[in-house]
Design a protein around this motif. Sequence first.
Motif, PDB file in Angstrom:
ATOM      1  N   TYR A 184       0.877  -1.195   0.127  1.00  0.00           N
ATOM      2  CA  TYR A 184       0.230  -0.140   0.035  1.00  0.00           C
ATOM      3  C   TYR A 184       0.912   1.149  -0.103  1.00  0.00           C
ATOM      4  O   TYR A 184       0.651   2.066  -0.818  1.00  0.00           O
ATOM      5  CB  TYR A 184      -0.990  -0.046   1.181  1.00  0.00           C
ATOM      6  N   VAL A 185       1.762   1.234   0.846  1.00  0.00           N
ATOM      7  CA  VAL A 185       2.822   2.416   0.959  1.00  0.00           C
ATOM      8  C   VAL A 185       3.621   2.584  -0.240  1.00  0.00           C
ATOM      9  O   VAL A 185       3.763   3.572  -0.740  1.00  0.00           O
ATOM     10  CB  VAL A 185       3.730   2.245   2.170  1.00  0.00           C
ATOM     11  N   MET A 186       4.133   1.376  -0.773  1.00  0.00           N
ATOM     12  CA  MET A 186       4.641   1.606  -1.936  1.00  0.00           C
ATOM     13  C   MET A 186       3.957   2.101  -3.443  1.00  0.00           C
ATOM     14  O   MET A 186       4.265   3.050  -3.804  1.00  0.00           O
ATOM     15  CB  MET A 186       5.495   0.271  -2.385  1.00  0.00           C
ATOM     16  N   VAL A 187       2.825   1.831  -3.306  1.00  0.00           N
ATOM     17  CA  VAL A 187       1.983   2.350  -4.048  1.00  0.00           C
ATOM     18  C   VAL A 187       1.658   3.765  -4.260  1.00  0.00           C
ATOM     19  O   VAL A 187       1.671   4.733  -4.840  1.00  0.00           O
ATOM     20  CB  VAL A 187       0.435   1.608  -4.561  1.00  0.00           C
ATOM     21  N   PHE A 188       1.505   4.319  -2.838  1.00  0.00           N
ATOM     22  CA  PHE A 188       1.207   5.711  -2.189  1.00  0.00           C
ATOM     23  C   PHE A 188       2.458   6.415  -2.880  1.00  0.00           C
ATOM     24  O   PHE A 188       2.675   7.543  -3.177  1.00  0.00           O
ATOM     25  CB  PHE A 188       0.901   5.909  -0.969  1.00  0.00           C
ATOM     26  N   LYS A 223     -10.202  -1.526   3.681  1.00  0.00           N
ATOM     27  CA  LYS A 223     -10.642  -2.545   3.076  1.00  0.00           C
ATOM     28  C   LYS A 223      -9.470  -3.432   2.464  1.00  0.00           C
ATOM     29  O   LYS A 223      -8.494  -2.771   2.122  1.00  0.00           O
ATOM     30  CB  LYS A 223     -11.403  -2.258   1.908  1.00  0.00           C
ATOM     31  N   GLU A 224      -9.766  -4.817   2.331  1.00  0.00           N
ATOM     32  CA  GLU A 224      -8.644  -5.615   1.980  1.00  0.00           C
ATOM     33  C   GLU A 224      -8.740  -5.554   0.336  1.00  0.00           C
ATOM     34  O   GLU A 224      -9.706  -5.168  -0.302  1.00  0.00           O
ATOM     35  CB  GLU A 224      -8.986  -7.093   2.315  1.00  0.00           C
ATOM     36  N   VAL A 225      -7.569  -5.630  -0.190  1.00  0.00           N
ATOM     37  CA  VAL A 225      -7.492  -5.567  -1.877  1.00  0.00           C
ATOM     38  C   VAL A 225      -6.998  -6.879  -2.254  1.00  0.00           C
ATOM     39  O   VAL A 225      -5.784  -7.414  -1.768  1.00  0.00           O
ATOM     40  CB  VAL A 225      -6.412  -4.506  -2.140  1.00  0.00           C
ATOM     41  N   GLY A 226      -7.709  -7.457  -3.050  1.00  0.00           N
ATOM     42  CA  GLY A 226      -7.127  -8.586  -3.642  1.00  0.00           C
ATOM     43  C   GLY A 226      -6.309  -9.049  -4.769  1.00  0.00           C
ATOM     44  O   GLY A 226      -5.846  -7.724  -5.285  1.00  0.00           O
ATOM     45  N   GLU A 248     -14.223   2.280  -4.751  1.00  0.00           N
ATOM     46  CA  GLU A 248     -14.494   2.435  -3.302  1.00  0.00           C
ATOM     47  C   GLU A 248     -12.974   2.722  -2.738  1.00  0.00           C
ATOM     48  O   GLU A 248     -11.920   2.175  -3.138  1.00  0.00           O
ATOM     49  CB  GLU A 248     -14.967   1.100  -2.595  1.00  0.00           C
ATOM     50  N   VAL A 249     -13.008   3.739  -1.774  1.00  0.00           N
ATOM     51  CA  VAL A 249     -11.980   4.133  -1.241  1.00  0.00           C
ATOM     52  C   VAL A 249     -11.361   2.788  -0.153  1.00  0.00           C
ATOM     53  O   VAL A 249     -12.156   2.820   0.844  1.00  0.00           O
ATOM     54  CB  VAL A 249     -11.847   5.542  -0.446  1.00  0.00           C
TER      55      VAL A 249
END
Length: 144
Positions: free
Chosen positions: A27-31, A67-70, A100-101
């Motif tokens: 998540y942090v890498m994508v941000f 939310k979880e991301v698949g 959805e956020v």
Amino acid sequence: MPEVLEYRDTVRPEWIDYNGHLSEPFYVMVFGFATDHLMAATGMGETYRAETGCSLYTVEAHVRYLKEVGPDADLLVTTTVLSVGAKKVRLCHELVVGGEVVATEELLAVHVAEARAAPFPDAVADRLRDHLAPAPGYAGRAIS
């Protein structure tokens, strides 16, 4: 109306943890990729760093995992700037999947030259201000 930046990516198999979901550090890498996109869009990309030695350093970040991301999910990160100071910028990223956020990140970053805080060039500060938007309700909160 502020210009909202958009960064898109897709979850890769190596980003999935043993629970079958996007692992926390990704998540942090994508941000981080979305921050790179903001830097490029406002004149602080690779050429800027090579020519000036200046860049942005993140000094504080607050991530919310909602939310979880698949696997194989299509990711959209929208980025807005909350404030621009002489040497710092505060911004928000929202990670969206299927409309959805699913996660947010609020950042405080400092413009640096030779590892010290330095004023933004006027043109860069102006381009950052093109993306100014009101802070969302979650921004500025402390962990409780």
